[in-house]
Scaffold this active site. Sequence first.
Site, PDB file in Angstrom:
ATOM      1  N   CYS A  89       0.835  -1.201   0.000  1.00 25.73           N
ATOM      2  CA  CYS A  89       0.000   0.000   0.000  1.00 25.73           C
ATOM      3  C   CYS A  89       0.873   1.256   0.000  1.00 25.73           C
ATOM      4  O   CYS A  89       1.747   1.405   0.864  1.00 25.73           O
ATOM      5  CB  CYS A  89      -0.921   0.010   1.216  1.00 25.73           C
ATOM      6  SG  CYS A  89      -1.894   1.526   1.352  1.00 25.73           S
ATOM      7  N   CYS A  97      -0.936   6.570   6.815  1.00 30.35           N
ATOM      8  CA  CYS A  97      -2.188   5.988   7.315  1.00 30.35           C
ATOM      9  C   CYS A  97      -1.921   5.057   8.496  1.00 30.35           C
ATOM     10  O   CYS A  97      -0.979   4.265   8.475  1.00 30.35           O
ATOM     11  CB  CYS A  97      -2.865   5.224   6.184  1.00 30.35           C
ATOM     12  SG  CYS A  97      -4.298   4.262   6.699  1.00 30.35           S
ATOM     13  N   GLN A 279     -19.605  -8.422  12.315  1.00 28.15           N
ATOM     14  CA  GLN A 279     -18.202  -8.719  12.044  1.00 28.15           C
ATOM     15  C   GLN A 279     -17.771  -8.114  10.716  1.00 28.15           C
ATOM     16  O   GLN A 279     -18.508  -8.160   9.731  1.00 28.15           O
ATOM     17  CB  GLN A 279     -17.992 -10.234  12.035  1.00 28.15           C
ATOM     18  CG  GLN A 279     -18.099 -10.875  13.407  1.00 28.15           C
ATOM     19  CD  GLN A 279     -16.919 -10.550  14.303  1.00 28.15           C
ATOM     20  OE1 GLN A 279     -15.861 -10.162  13.836  1.00 28.15           O
ATOM     21  NE2 GLN A 279     -17.104 -10.721  15.609  1.00 28.15           N
ATOM     22  N   TYR A 308     -23.906 -10.174  25.431  1.00 30.14           N
ATOM     23  CA  TYR A 308     -23.405  -9.158  24.499  1.00 30.14           C
ATOM     24  C   TYR A 308     -23.788  -9.615  23.090  1.00 30.14           C
ATOM     25  O   TYR A 308     -22.960  -9.701  22.200  1.00 30.14           O
ATOM     26  CB  TYR A 308     -21.892  -8.975  24.614  1.00 30.14           C
ATOM     27  CG  TYR A 308     -21.370  -8.935  26.041  1.00 30.14           C
ATOM     28  CD1 TYR A 308     -21.320  -7.735  26.765  1.00 30.14           C
ATOM     29  CD2 TYR A 308     -20.940 -10.100  26.687  1.00 30.14           C
ATOM     30  CE1 TYR A 308     -20.843  -7.700  28.069  1.00 30.14           C
ATOM     31  CE2 TYR A 308     -20.466 -10.064  27.991  1.00 30.14           C
ATOM     32  CZ  TYR A 308     -20.418  -8.868  28.675  1.00 30.14           C
ATOM     33  OH  TYR A 308     -19.951  -8.839  29.966  1.00 30.14           O
ATOM     34  N   GLU A 332     -28.239  -7.737  25.571  1.00 27.82           N
ATOM     35  CA  GLU A 332     -27.539  -6.740  24.763  1.00 27.82           C
ATOM     36  C   GLU A 332     -27.915  -5.351  25.267  1.00 27.82           C
ATOM     37  O   GLU A 332     -29.080  -5.100  25.592  1.00 27.82           O
ATOM     38  CB  GLU A 332     -27.932  -6.901  23.288  1.00 27.82           C
ATOM     39  CG  GLU A 332     -27.561  -5.763  22.368  1.00 27.82           C
ATOM     40  CD  GLU A 332     -26.074  -5.471  22.321  1.00 27.82           C
ATOM     41  OE1 GLU A 332     -25.711  -4.281  22.290  1.00 27.82           O
ATOM     42  OE2 GLU A 332     -25.272  -6.431  22.303  1.00 27.82           O
ATOM     43  N   ASP A 376     -19.491 -12.648  24.021  1.00 24.80           N
ATOM     44  CA  ASP A 376     -18.669 -11.940  23.026  1.00 24.80           C
ATOM     45  C   ASP A 376     -18.588 -10.486  23.479  1.00 24.80           C
ATOM     46  O   ASP A 376     -19.207  -9.596  22.897  1.00 24.80           O
ATOM     47  CB  ASP A 376     -19.340 -12.058  21.653  1.00 24.80           C
ATOM     48  CG  ASP A 376     -18.492 -11.454  20.538  1.00 24.80           C
ATOM     49  OD1 ASP A 376     -17.367 -10.996  20.824  1.00 24.80           O
ATOM     50  OD2 ASP A 376     -18.970 -11.425  19.382  1.00 24.80           O
ATOM     51  N   CYS A 403     -11.975 -10.238  20.889  1.00 26.53           N
ATOM     52  CA  CYS A 403     -11.193  -9.508  19.878  1.00 26.53           C
ATOM     53  C   CYS A 403      -9.938  -8.902  20.497  1.00 26.53           C
ATOM     54  O   CYS A 403      -9.144  -8.293  19.788  1.00 26.53           O
ATOM     55  CB  CYS A 403     -12.046  -8.414  19.239  1.00 26.53           C
ATOM     56  SG  CYS A 403     -12.643  -7.182  20.409  1.00 26.53           S
TER      57      CYS A 403
END
EC number: 2.1.1.-
Length: 451
Positions: A89, A97, A279, A308, A332, A376, A403
Amino acid sequence: MHAEPMKSQAESRGVSLVGEEYEVEIGPVAHGGHCIARTSEGQVLFVRHALPGERVVARVTEGEEGARFLRADAVEILDASKDRIEAPCPFAGPGRCGGCDWQHAKPGAQRRLKGEVVAEQLKRLAGLTPEEAGWDGTVMPAEGDKVPAGQVPSWRTRVQYAVDAEGRAGLRKHRSHEVQPIDHCMIAAEGVSELGIEARDWTGMESVDAIAATGSQDRQVILTPRPGARLPIVELDRPVSVMRVGEKDGGVHRVHGRPFVRERADDRTYRVGNGGFWQVHPKAADTLVKAVMQGLLPRKGDMALDLYCGVGLFAGALADRVGDKGAVLGVESGKRAVEDARHNLAGFDRVRIEQGKVESVLPRTGIDEVDLIVLDPPRAGAGRKTVQHLSSLGARRIAYVACDPAALARDLAYFRDGGYRVRTLRVFDLFPMTHHVECVAILEPVEKGAA
């Protein structure tokens, strides 16, 4: 360096070292997309755009004398790693960036580095070796992402473009509000790139979010105007629905088109409204559902929790598998996500979705026993109190989708205190070129696994 005037204790935090350069040996990778080095004075440097084992000139981007650590960019490579390649890139590299961390590393090396980070976090925060976590140490690429060095998978189905003062769309520089204008983002999915956002004038806008749904042709842009600015007429290269972020309430409001996109996973269609969470990698939802269901092995009649739960991805997969005699409770906090989850799972009589924070809702339900749990949580993790509560429910198996490996490791330590051990851990590279990974840990009570 000139002598500074005397300062009070409150002021004497040290002279800025930004711009200073050091010739350093690069040590191991660290969590966050950088590697560790030390100056000749012993000060720790977190160096981006470097690889372990290299010798580089590192230029300080943040930090001061006496700080615990400095941040730096590798601006000259004196002795390169065999894993180094030219960044594909043109917008990647020092001062440019901040969206990608590892454009300068071969794809296989990126996954090895990510695996080393996960292993280090597990050891440091949970006291677990890969073997003790039931993990073989590999980071699995998503289907179709195994590309040769110098190529970049186009995977990002949601891109937030920042807009500079001239109305040009771009991406923010690392740890900065400064915008790097771009003409194309290499990791953007085809459905995002084909909108042609980079070629338009976005004067008056703070940001433009682009969403390209997976499994449908739905495209959406969400505009965040600067205070007092008028919305532009949005004419892009493909049909899109348009939303705007309200100046007063911060809510997302429909301008024209559908207020949602339709996503597809596990042979089911999910409505995701107002730019809500889904996602980002087109293969991620199916990959994670498969890993979670293979780990939990749901049975007909099971009672399950999906915490969640977002728009109901795992709740839907569980409901399919526990059948009419089973039941699923989703929790949630987001109001729009709850509306979407209830819509998405309306066909299941034995699924209930509750709105609120997990730590508040769960005690109110009166549930004291479940068979399966999926959680999650957001990047910060679930935390000690929630994990203690979940450990008391006697679940046969728990699937933890994470994550952030640091938050996962902290919570795994809390689960161990609650009588659970990790049965298996799988790690997926669902964010190529960045430092992020997605983990799925399957836990079970210690007594059931201690044979």
